[in-house]
Scaffold this active site. Sequence first.
Site, PDB file in Angstrom:
ATOM      1  CG  ASP A  56     -35.340 -52.219  54.637  1.00  0.00           C
ATOM      2  OD1 ASP A  56     -36.542 -52.046  54.417  1.00  0.00           O
ATOM      3  OD2 ASP A  56     -34.448 -51.897  53.836  1.00  0.00           O
ATOM      4  CG  ASP A  59     -35.498 -47.817  48.128  1.00  0.00           C
ATOM      5  OD1 ASP A  59     -36.026 -47.696  49.251  1.00  0.00           O
ATOM      6  OD2 ASP A  59     -34.799 -48.792  47.806  1.00  0.00           O
TER       7      ASP A  59
HETATM    8  C1  GLA Z   1     -34.408 -51.042  50.811  1.00  0.00           C
HETATM    9  C2  GLA Z   1     -34.007 -49.694  51.386  1.00  0.00           C
HETATM   10  C3  GLA Z   1     -32.725 -49.226  50.724  1.00  0.00           C
HETATM   11  C4  GLA Z   1     -31.637 -50.267  50.958  1.00  0.00           C
HETATM   12  C5  GLA Z   1     -32.095 -51.613  50.446  1.00  0.00           C
HETATM   13  C6  GLA Z   1     -31.123 -52.717  50.823  1.00  0.00           C
HETATM   14  O1  GLA Z   1     -34.739 -50.937  49.480  1.00  0.00           O
HETATM   15  O2  GLA Z   1     -35.028 -48.755  51.212  1.00  0.00           O
HETATM   16  O3  GLA Z   1     -32.343 -47.965  51.234  1.00  0.00           O
HETATM   17  O4  GLA Z   1     -31.355 -50.320  52.318  1.00  0.00           O
HETATM   18  O5  GLA Z   1     -33.358 -51.971  50.992  1.00  0.00           O
HETATM   19  O6  GLA Z   1     -31.520 -53.967  50.358  1.00  0.00           O
END
Ligand code: GLA
Length: 665
Positions: free
Chosen positions: A413, A476
């Site tokens: 991430d 997301d």
């Molecule tokens: C971000 C990512 C998600 C998930 C969360 C976990 O928002 O985009 O897909 O992995 O972190 O905290």
Amino acid sequence: MLGYTSLVALSSSSYSNAISAQPKLNMVTGSTSIYDVSTSGNIFPIDKLDLSKCSQGWGSPEADLSVDKTPLTINGVVYKSGFGTHAQSVLQINLNRSAVKFTSMVGIDDATKGQGAVIFEVVVDGKIAAKSPVMHGGDAAVPISVDLTNAKRMILIVRPAGDGINFDHADWADAQFELAPGATTTPQSATTPLEPARMIIPVTPAKPEIHGATITGATPHYRFRFLVPVSGKRPMTYFAKGLPPGLKLNMHTGIITGALPHDGKWNVKLIAKNALGTASEMFTIVGGSHKLALTPPMGWNSWNCWAGAVDQSKVADAAKEMVQTGLADYGYTYINIDDTWEAPRAPDGEIMANQKFPSMRALANKVHSYGLKLGIYSSPGPTTCAGYPASYLHELQDAQTYSKWGIDYLKYDWCSYTSVAKGTGLEYYWLPYAVMRGALNQVHRDILFSFCQYGMDDVWKWGAATGGNCWRDTGDIRDSWSSLSSIINAQIGLQKYNGPGHWNDPDMLVVGRVGWGDPHPTHLTPNEQLMHISMWSMFSAPLLIGCDMTKLDPFTLAILTNPEVLAINQDPLGKTAYLVSKTNNTEIWERPLADGTHAVALLNMGYSDKTISVSWKQLHLSGDLAVRDLWLHKNEGMHKRGISFKVPIHGVVLVKIGHFNANKA
Ligand code: GLA
């Protein structure tokens, strides 16, 4: 003057209604005016609706407040009632002839300090009844007024104005209905119409059928594992002709293990037999460094279903169900643990799993015993997005730990990296991924590398060169139409960055029971789900199922296991769909396939059924071409110039076009 001249009213009556709909000025305090809608017996203000049914791109719908939970304010004018939302926003309302008029002031809330740009739209019984011009932050509100006489259904839409959804905090201020004389019901908010999905659920044949990728790659001398994906009645026996030395196939489980001896390419004949028949397919195994993800990864990830509620037994269950439900028979392989597994580091700096994961090694063994692969999650900053320890200054140590545990996939991430980032521009964004790539290169294990930084600094332009196997290209996903449709449109123009080994990632699937720790059946309609799976296949997207694997329903299983659709996702040519044409409510996408045929998706982005036509000329094709409908499993015969299909609301028609025998029923 409140600028009603800028209203684009498309129904004949709405222009005059707009004038009469000007709200009454009740009070003026300093430079800020406060409007109050007088509520007489036949007025039904919008804040009386269940606004939670509104689907929107960010935040939650707020009654009488902006999406920031501040008083509804447009260009200095404060409104007492209405609702605050965020593009892309869709609120559906069943009227059932209960109202004769809808009026509202619309604009971007002052909380954005002049930023944002949106278009407001009102759809009545499938037709656009009113539409605002592009409204920018700071613009004066414009009135909207719509005649609802005899209307059954109405949809309030806020679209981004072509510049993404940032700061699109949209207010339907003083929005209200005038009830029909003698009305016995009132308007009710609704979810998207649940039209039947435009598909058939075929019975899975009992005879063996081999599915999934036709090619895979691995680094010589590293541990190799591949489950031959075969549907059909068990017991099944497996054979392979032409396997490279160093690999062996277990004839009872269908799992190929071992290690490739050197760089090279092997053409293998895979054979599967059961009591009812035999299937065989050619399969290519490629040996070399950086040969992972020659087709997009397929599997499951814990986040969209469990978020922080994930634990070892839920992951083990997902692996077990992957096999028991038959999903593994179609090529789904990775079982990925997302955020919240991490514990503080040991004194020597080694990352530890927390009490939810008593033994990562045991979990990996379990997952591998099915022929599946295990994935994990981290971030380049000091903490992950959920606030758990991440890999900053421990990259190599973490890569070694993952390798020791038997990890096969790393989702990396961005969160918290900004607090330690150095450099500017590309260096700033690229460095953390280059550092982890360097660390992964030092361990003797194939670990697929997935970047999760939401498309910052056009990651698609440098993701492959940095050794990424896939990279998220948007924020997301959620299980809403606004999320799905905006992510689809964010893929426009990105096709040229895709190819074997490196893929744009529009985020994980939101079909089945999803809910980020509180699972519910997806809020996408059946047709929206078909569009989701179709387009993720057209985009060569990683197919990571995001639902509770222990509660898969027949519909979800069917849309995840259509072999003809999955074959598009896994097509070895790796050329991704490009946008052929787009109108307000329709889109046509095309993707060339390895066998010389073309996949074409016709999308209805609107709120009424549409007939969508595409000509061979638009697709740069010619001649007498066969057409096959991949969700109806139906050959549509030969066509000389083009095709037309009726496509339901938010639905898709996915066809294959080219030279093949399409006259068989
Ligand atoms: C971000 C990512 C998600 C998930 C969360 C976990 O928002 O985009 O897909 O992995 O972190 O905290």
